[in-house]
Motif scaffolding. Structure first.
Motif, PDB file in Angstrom:
ATOM      1  N   GLU A 140      28.792 -12.226 -11.873  1.00 15.70           N
ATOM      2  CA  GLU A 140      27.777 -13.223 -11.573  1.00 15.70           C
ATOM      3  C   GLU A 140      26.865 -12.697 -10.464  1.00 15.70           C
ATOM      4  OE1 GLU A 140      30.083 -16.627 -10.450  1.00 15.70           O
ATOM      5  OE2 GLU A 140      30.155 -16.023  -8.335  1.00 15.70           O
ATOM      6  N   PHE A 141      25.673 -13.257 -10.411  1.00 14.44           N
ATOM      7  CA  PHE A 141      24.702 -12.877  -9.392  1.00 14.44           C
ATOM      8  C   PHE A 141      24.328 -14.112  -8.575  1.00 14.44           C
ATOM      9  CE2 PHE A 141      24.023  -9.916 -12.934  1.00 14.44           C
ATOM     10  CZ  PHE A 141      24.135  -8.698 -12.283  1.00 14.44           C
ATOM     11  N   ILE A 142      23.835 -13.865  -7.373  1.00 13.15           N
ATOM     12  CA  ILE A 142      23.327 -14.931  -6.511  1.00 13.15           C
ATOM     13  C   ILE A 142      21.842 -14.699  -6.318  1.00 13.15           C
ATOM     14  CG2 ILE A 142      23.412 -16.026  -4.244  1.00 13.15           C
ATOM     15  CD1 ILE A 142      26.355 -15.203  -4.085  1.00 13.15           C
ATOM     16  N   LEU A 143      21.031 -15.657  -6.753  1.00 14.42           N
ATOM     17  CA  LEU A 143      19.579 -15.561  -6.616  1.00 14.42           C
ATOM     18  C   LEU A 143      19.161 -16.084  -5.246  1.00 14.42           C
ATOM     19  CD1 LEU A 143      18.650 -16.982 -10.138  1.00 14.42           C
ATOM     20  CD2 LEU A 143      18.447 -14.595  -9.435  1.00 14.42           C
ATOM     21  N   LEU A 144      18.453 -15.278  -4.476  1.00 13.59           N
ATOM     22  CA  LEU A 144      18.015 -15.710  -3.149  1.00 13.59           C
ATOM     23  C   LEU A 144      16.841 -16.676  -3.212  1.00 13.59           C
ATOM     24  CD1 LEU A 144      18.315 -12.375  -1.118  1.00 13.59           C
ATOM     25  CD2 LEU A 144      19.954 -14.257  -1.310  1.00 13.59           C
ATOM     26  N   GLY A 145      16.141 -16.708  -4.343  1.00  9.34           N
ATOM     27  CA  GLY A 145      15.043 -17.658  -4.510  1.00  9.34           C
ATOM     28  C   GLY A 145      13.806 -17.267  -3.730  1.00  9.34           C
ATOM     29  N   LEU A 146      12.896 -18.228  -3.571  1.00 10.20           N
ATOM     30  CA  LEU A 146      11.642 -17.964  -2.859  1.00 10.20           C
ATOM     31  C   LEU A 146      11.791 -18.074  -1.352  1.00 10.20           C
ATOM     32  CD1 LEU A 146       9.092 -19.898  -5.136  1.00 10.20           C
ATOM     33  CD2 LEU A 146       9.488 -17.434  -5.036  1.00 10.20           C
ATOM     34  N   THR A 147      12.728 -18.879  -0.890  1.00  8.09           N
ATOM     35  CA  THR A 147      12.914 -19.080   0.535  1.00  8.09           C
ATOM     36  C   THR A 147      14.340 -19.537   0.818  1.00  8.09           C
ATOM     37  OG1 THR A 147      12.135 -20.335   2.473  1.00  8.09           O
ATOM     38  CG2 THR A 147      12.074 -21.468   0.355  1.00  8.09           C
ATOM     39  N   GLN A 148      14.786 -19.309   2.064  1.00 10.02           N
ATOM     40  CA  GLN A 148      16.110 -19.755   2.494  1.00 10.02           C
ATOM     41  C   GLN A 148      16.023 -20.965   3.411  1.00 10.02           C
ATOM     42  OE1 GLN A 148      18.994 -18.111   1.254  1.00 10.02           O
ATOM     43  NE2 GLN A 148      17.335 -17.295  -0.007  1.00 10.02           N
ATOM     44  N   ASP A 149      14.820 -21.354   3.784  1.00 10.60           N
ATOM     45  CA  ASP A 149      14.612 -22.497   4.669  1.00 10.60           C
ATOM     46  C   ASP A 149      14.809 -23.806   3.899  1.00 10.60           C
ATOM     47  OD1 ASP A 149      12.315 -24.569   5.837  1.00 10.60           O
ATOM     48  OD2 ASP A 149      13.380 -23.458   7.404  1.00 10.60           O
ATOM     49  N   ALA A 150      15.594 -24.722   4.467  1.00 13.40           N
ATOM     50  CA  ALA A 150      15.948 -25.969   3.771  1.00 13.40           C
ATOM     51  C   ALA A 150      14.715 -26.824   3.476  1.00 13.40           C
ATOM     52  CB  ALA A 150      16.952 -26.761   4.595  1.00 13.40           C
ATOM     53  N   LEU A 151      13.811 -26.954   4.447  1.00 14.81           N
ATOM     54  CA  LEU A 151      12.619 -27.774   4.253  1.00 14.81           C
ATOM     55  C   LEU A 151      11.705 -27.162   3.199  1.00 14.81           C
ATOM     56  CD1 LEU A 151      10.841 -30.158   5.034  1.00 14.81           C
ATOM     57  CD2 LEU A 151       9.890 -28.761   6.905  1.00 14.81           C
TER      58      LEU A 151
ATOM     59  N   GLY B  41      28.424  -4.117  -7.023  1.00 15.65           N
ATOM     60  CA  GLY B  41      28.256  -4.920  -5.825  1.00 15.65           C
ATOM     61  C   GLY B  41      27.331  -4.200  -4.867  1.00 15.65           C
ATOM     62  N   PRO B  42      26.561  -4.946  -4.041  1.00 15.68           N
ATOM     63  CA  PRO B  42      26.504  -6.412  -3.915  1.00 15.68           C
ATOM     64  C   PRO B  42      25.835  -7.077  -5.131  1.00 15.68           C
ATOM     65  CG  PRO B  42      24.749  -5.405  -2.642  1.00 15.68           C
ATOM     66  CD  PRO B  42      25.584  -4.266  -3.166  1.00 15.68           C
ATOM     67  N   ASN B  43      25.869  -8.388  -5.146  1.00 13.13           N
ATOM     68  CA  ASN B  43      25.329  -9.130  -6.290  1.00 13.13           C
ATOM     69  C   ASN B  43      24.207 -10.092  -5.890  1.00 13.13           C
ATOM     70  OD1 ASN B  43      26.922 -10.930  -4.880  1.00 13.13           O
ATOM     71  ND2 ASN B  43      27.721 -11.939  -6.721  1.00 13.13           N
ATOM     72  N   LEU B  44      23.550  -9.807  -4.763  1.00 10.32           N
ATOM     73  CA  LEU B  44      22.456 -10.653  -4.293  1.00 10.32           C
ATOM     74  C   LEU B  44      21.125 -10.167  -4.878  1.00 10.32           C
ATOM     75  CD1 LEU B  44      23.416 -11.032  -0.505  1.00 10.32           C
ATOM     76  CD2 LEU B  44      23.743 -12.698  -2.340  1.00 10.32           C
ATOM     77  N   ILE B  45      20.483 -10.993  -5.675  1.00 12.36           N
ATOM     78  CA  ILE B  45      19.188 -10.655  -6.262  1.00 12.36           C
ATOM     79  C   ILE B  45      18.092 -11.287  -5.416  1.00 12.36           C
ATOM     80  CG2 ILE B  45      17.698 -10.863  -8.278  1.00 12.36           C
ATOM     81  CD1 ILE B  45      20.132 -10.985 -10.027  1.00 12.36           C
ATOM     82  N   ASP B  46      17.267 -10.456  -4.806  1.00 14.16           N
ATOM     83  CA  ASP B  46      16.182 -10.965  -3.959  1.00 14.16           C
ATOM     84  C   ASP B  46      15.010 -11.394  -4.834  1.00 14.16           C
ATOM     85  OD1 ASP B  46      14.646 -11.664  -1.823  1.00 14.16           O
ATOM     86  OD2 ASP B  46      14.112  -9.612  -1.250  1.00 14.16           O
ATOM     87  N   HIS B  47      15.247 -12.430  -5.602  1.00 14.11           N
ATOM     88  CA  HIS B  47      14.239 -12.950  -6.530  1.00 14.11           C
ATOM     89  C   HIS B  47      14.662 -14.353  -6.926  1.00 14.11           C
ATOM     90  CE1 HIS B  47      10.924 -12.669  -9.340  1.00 14.11           C
ATOM     91  NE2 HIS B  47      10.723 -11.407  -8.981  1.00 14.11           N
ATOM     92  N   TYR B  48      13.796 -15.051  -7.679  1.00 12.09           N
ATOM     93  CA  TYR B  48      14.145 -16.390  -8.157  1.00 12.09           C
ATOM     94  C   TYR B  48      14.575 -16.367  -9.625  1.00 12.09           C
ATOM     95  CZ  TYR B  48       9.524 -16.326 -10.301  1.00 12.09           C
ATOM     96  OH  TYR B  48       8.424 -15.993 -11.054  1.00 12.09           O
ATOM     97  N   CYS B  49      14.523 -15.180 -10.268  1.00 17.82           N
ATOM     98  CA  CYS B  49      14.949 -15.049 -11.649  1.00 17.82           C
ATOM     99  C   CYS B  49      15.461 -13.640 -11.893  1.00 17.82           C
ATOM    100  CB  CYS B  49      13.804 -15.365 -12.621  1.00 17.82           C
ATOM    101  SG  CYS B  49      12.465 -14.150 -12.581  1.00 17.82           S
ATOM    102  N   CYS B  50      16.083 -13.441 -13.030  1.00 19.03           N
ATOM    103  CA  CYS B  50      16.577 -12.119 -13.402  1.00 19.03           C
ATOM    104  C   CYS B  50      15.489 -11.365 -14.150  1.00 19.03           C
ATOM    105  CB  CYS B  50      17.815 -12.246 -14.304  1.00 19.03           C
ATOM    106  SG  CYS B  50      19.308 -12.721 -13.427  1.00 19.03           S
ATOM    107  N   ASP B  51      15.192 -10.176 -13.666  1.00 19.80           N
ATOM    108  CA  ASP B  51      14.294  -9.266 -14.350  1.00 19.80           C
ATOM    109  C   ASP B  51      14.760  -7.854 -14.031  1.00 19.80           C
ATOM    110  OD1 ASP B  51      12.272  -8.402 -15.966  1.00 19.80           O
ATOM    111  OD2 ASP B  51      10.633  -9.076 -14.685  1.00 19.80           O
ATOM    112  N   LEU B  52      14.247  -6.895 -14.758  1.00 15.21           N
ATOM    113  CA  LEU B  52      14.745  -5.533 -14.600  1.00 15.21           C
ATOM    114  C   LEU B  52      14.482  -4.952 -13.215  1.00 15.21           C
ATOM    115  CD1 LEU B  52      14.151  -3.779 -18.029  1.00 15.21           C
ATOM    116  CD2 LEU B  52      16.288  -3.965 -16.788  1.00 15.21           C
ATOM    117  N   GLN B  53      13.309  -5.230 -12.634  1.00 11.86           N
ATOM    118  CA  GLN B  53      13.003  -4.645 -11.326  1.00 11.86           C
ATOM    119  C   GLN B  53      14.033  -5.015 -10.256  1.00 11.86           C
ATOM    120  OE1 GLN B  53      10.819  -6.005 -13.268  1.00 11.86           O
ATOM    121  NE2 GLN B  53       9.033  -4.696 -13.467  1.00 11.86           N
ATOM    122  N   PRO B  54      14.309  -6.295 -10.019  1.00 10.96           N
ATOM    123  CA  PRO B  54      15.322  -6.626  -9.014  1.00 10.96           C
ATOM    124  C   PRO B  54      16.731  -6.175  -9.391  1.00 10.96           C
ATOM    125  CG  PRO B  54      14.560  -8.609 -10.140  1.00 10.96           C
ATOM    126  CD  PRO B  54      13.640  -7.508 -10.532  1.00 10.96           C
ATOM    127  N   LEU B  55      17.022  -6.127 -10.702  1.00 11.40           N
ATOM    128  CA  LEU B  55      18.350  -5.664 -11.132  1.00 11.40           C
ATOM    129  C   LEU B  55      18.526  -4.167 -10.893  1.00 11.40           C
ATOM    130  CD1 LEU B  55      18.840  -7.635 -14.481  1.00 11.40           C
ATOM    131  CD2 LEU B  55      20.087  -7.970 -12.350  1.00 11.40           C
TER     132      LEU B  55
END
Length: 310
Positions: free
Chosen positions: A9-20, A168-182
């Protein structure tokens, strides 16, 4: 191929980590996605139900709207859900499915834009031969070929993705899966795979953009021989198509035609062509197209009239 990986499994970091900001992302992209689906479905229903929109241009617009809806759906729902999730987990199989869907419908959008440009070229530059060249059977065959080409492209992309081993690691610095971040997470030398990616996706984006620009230059040049009224109508249609082409291909070329380097704006550029452009397309094609607006009004009047009789 998954059995050879330590990562399931992967963890998507998304667009931001800030809660607001995550709440803002949820609200903004929920509006964008709902607008995309509603707008494109409205175009699809209008073209399907209106007899006045039976020309090849609207036949291709029907499939562009369908591709837009599916293209946005391949990324937007997960981005919206993940914006309110504490742990943005995506399984390996879901990630590979997203890669396949993203490239299938993205490539389909490219091919449909090319077909729409070809339709305009024949209509404006060869008007006497237009009914014979752009017959219904020919248009249907072209759409089938576009689906086949899109499937071949997305299959090539998923084969490249499935060949990547993840330790590993499995952190994808993106909001979706694509070849570049993989590629950044793969525990292997990815130079050759990135070269194949640029050769495949990059070449499709760049060559298609150049082909479209050349075709519209030829079309605009030929308009000088038309009447003022015909020139105005053709310019309105072609301008809409050119706007869509630039908005879609600009970000795609930026993402897929460069070495495996990462820039801070990559995610926002990807957002623009995966979510922004499908949202803008219905607005561009309805606000700048009198025939579509008139067909929508007629359908609305028919619907309200039928409901009032009940």
């Amino acid at each position: 191929m998954q059995q050879n990986n330590n990562v399931t499994e992967f963890i998507l970091l998304g667009l931001t980590q800030d809660a607001l900001r995550q709440k803002m992302v949820f609200l903004i992209f929920l509006i964008f996605y709902v607008g995309t689906v509603v707008g494109n479905m409205l175009i699809i229903v209008t073209i399907k139900c209106s007899r006045s929109l039976g020309s090849p241009m609207y036949f291709f617009l029907f499939y562009l709207s369908f591709a837009d809806s599916c293209f946005s759906t391949s990324t937007a729902p997960r981005l919206i859900v993940d914006a309110l999730s504490t742990k943005k987990v995506i399984s390996y199989n879901e990630c590979m499915t997203q890669v396949f869907a993203l490239h299938l419908f993205g490539c389909m959008e490219i091919f449909v834009l090319i077909l729409m440009a070809a339709d305009r070229y024949v209509a404006i530059c060869k008007p006497l031969h237009y009914p014979r060249i752009m017959r219904r059977q020919v248009c249907l065959l072209l759409i089938i070929l576009a689906w086949i080409g899109s499937f071949i492209h997305s299959t090539a992309q998923i084969i490249l993705a499935l060949r990547l081993p993840f330790c590993g690691p499995n952190l994808i610095d993106h909001y979706c899966c694509d070849l570049q971040p993989l590629l950044k997470l793969a525990c292997m030398d990815t130079y050759k795979i990135n070269l194949l990616l640029v050769t495949n996706s990059g070449a499709i984006c760049s060559s298609s953009f150049m082909l479209l620009m050349i075709s519209y230059i030829v079309i605009l040049h030929s308009l000088r021989n038309h009447s003022a009224e015909g020139r105005k109508k053709a310019l309105s249609t072609c301008t809409s198509h050119i706007i869509v082409v630039v908005l879609f291909f600009g970000p795609c070329i930026f993402i897929y035609t460069r070495p495996p380097t990462t820039f801070p704006m990559d995610k926002m550029v990807a957002v623009f062509y995966t979510i922004g452009t499908p949202f803008l397309n219905p607005l561009i094609y309805t606000l700048r197209n009198a025939e579509v607006k008139n067909a929508m009004r007629k359908l609305w009047h028919v619907k309200t009239a039928s409901e009032s009789k009940r």
